[in-house]
Scaffold this active site. Structure first.
Site, short mmCIF file in Angstrom:
data_model
loop_
_atom_site.label_atom_id
_atom_site.label_comp_id
_atom_site.label_asym_id
_atom_site.label_seq_id
_atom_site.Cartn_x
_atom_site.Cartn_y
_atom_site.Cartn_z
N GLY A 225 22.36 121.10 44.65
CA GLY A 225 22.86 122.48 44.54
C GLY A 225 21.82 123.55 44.79
O GLY A 225 22.02 124.71 44.43
N SER A 226 20.71 123.20 45.46
CA SER A 226 19.70 124.24 45.68
C SER A 226 20.23 125.34 46.59
O SER A 226 19.92 126.52 46.39
CB SER A 226 18.41 123.63 46.24
OG SER A 226 18.55 123.23 47.57
N ASN A 227 21.03 124.98 47.58
CA ASN A 227 21.61 126.02 48.45
C ASN A 227 22.62 126.87 47.69
O ASN A 227 22.65 128.10 47.85
CB ASN A 227 22.27 125.39 49.68
CG ASN A 227 21.26 125.03 50.75
OD1 ASN A 227 20.74 125.90 51.45
ND2 ASN A 227 20.95 123.75 50.86
N LEU B 48 35.00 115.17 53.59
CA LEU B 48 35.75 115.87 54.63
C LEU B 48 36.80 116.77 53.97
O LEU B 48 37.46 116.36 53.02
CB LEU B 48 36.45 114.82 55.50
CG LEU B 48 37.11 115.31 56.79
CD1 LEU B 48 36.06 115.83 57.77
CD2 LEU B 48 37.90 114.17 57.43
N HIS C 266 24.82 122.31 58.05
CA HIS C 266 24.46 120.93 58.39
C HIS C 266 22.95 120.89 58.63
O HIS C 266 22.42 121.76 59.32
CB HIS C 266 25.22 120.48 59.64
CG HIS C 266 24.98 119.05 59.96
ND1 HIS C 266 25.61 118.03 59.25
CD2 HIS C 266 24.18 118.44 60.85
CE1 HIS C 266 25.19 116.86 59.72
NE2 HIS C 266 24.32 117.09 60.70
N ASP D 243 31.71 118.17 61.16
CA ASP D 243 30.63 118.85 61.89
C ASP D 243 31.02 119.33 63.29
O ASP D 243 30.16 119.48 64.15
CB ASP D 243 29.39 117.93 62.00
CG ASP D 243 28.93 117.44 60.65
OD1 ASP D 243 29.02 118.21 59.68
OD2 ASP D 243 28.51 116.27 60.55
N GLU E 216 17.15 126.37 55.42
CA GLU E 216 18.45 126.59 54.77
C GLU E 216 18.36 127.72 53.75
O GLU E 216 19.19 128.64 53.74
CB GLU E 216 18.91 125.30 54.08
CG GLU E 216 19.22 124.19 55.06
CD GLU E 216 19.78 122.94 54.42
OE1 GLU E 216 20.53 122.24 55.10
OE2 GLU E 216 19.48 122.66 53.24
#
Ligand code: GAR
Length: 191
Positions: free
Chosen positions: A12-14, A87, A104, A145, A174
């Site tokens: 969960g860093s993003n 997905l 991605h 993707d 990111e």
């Protein structure tokens, strides 16, 4: 007020970087973090950020439309996948056309598709002897993707870089770009 929902399966860093960024964005908020993984680090991060969490299992996600209905009822403007590894089901994609974005950890269309996620991507990039990697932010459709690319940024990869080295470079990209790109996309959406 515009509302974002974050989907995350892992550390969960993003998700955290995006949530922190949006504390300074007027008239926009992260309303909810949803996860398929009860052990995900993102849950503890969400607790510290005072953002509610919704956990769901595979059956609920793929065999019912409960998640879609819940999000439709919450006046959601943008769904942001931040390390979400499943997905997206068809009903959810169709309910939010051009309102679901993903990041991605490579330069699509290379190194994408089923099984290409997280560290596997960096292992494949290292094994292929690539001289660069990077990030791709794209709209989400019903295939892994393959949605329209919105933004890419690159980093150099040397032949001595391990998958961990590549992961560190990509994650820095990111964190540097995803929050701002999400804010730009949200700003372009008219209510
Ligand atoms: C990120 O590198 C993201 O690009 C990747 O998972 C990582 C999650 O890190 N996503 C995918 O591979 C999706 N196919 P985080 O949990 O620390 O944000």
């Amino acid at each position: 007020m515009k509302h974002i929902v974050l989907f995350a399966s892992g550390s969960g860093s993003n998700a955290e970087k995006i949530a922190e960024y949006f504390t300074d964005v007027p008239n926009a908020e992260i309303s909810l973090i949803v996860s398929n993984n009860p052990k995900a680090g993102v849950i503890e991060r969400a607790r510290k950020l005072h953002i509610p969490v919704l956990l769901f299992d595979r059956t609920t996600f793929y065999d019912t439309d409960r998640i879609t209905q819940l999000l439709l009822n919450q006046d959601i403007d943008l769904i942001v996948l931040a390390g979400f590894m499943w997905l997206m089901p068809t009903d959810l994609v169709r309910a939010f056309p051009n309102k679901i974005v993903n990041i991605h950890p490579a330069l699509l269309p290379k190194f994408g598709g089923k099984g290409m996620y997280g560290h596997f991507v960096h292992e494949a990039v290292a094994a292929a002897g690539e001289t660069e990697s990077g990030i791709t932010i794209h709209y989400v459709n019903e295939r892994y993707d393959e949605g329209q690319i919105i933004f890419q940024a690159t980093c150099a990869v040397s032949h001595t870089d391990t998958p961990d080295d590549i992961a560190r470079k990509v994650q820095a990209l990111e964190h540097a770009h995803y929050p701002r790109v999400v804010a730009d996309i949200l700003a372009s959406i008219t209510k």
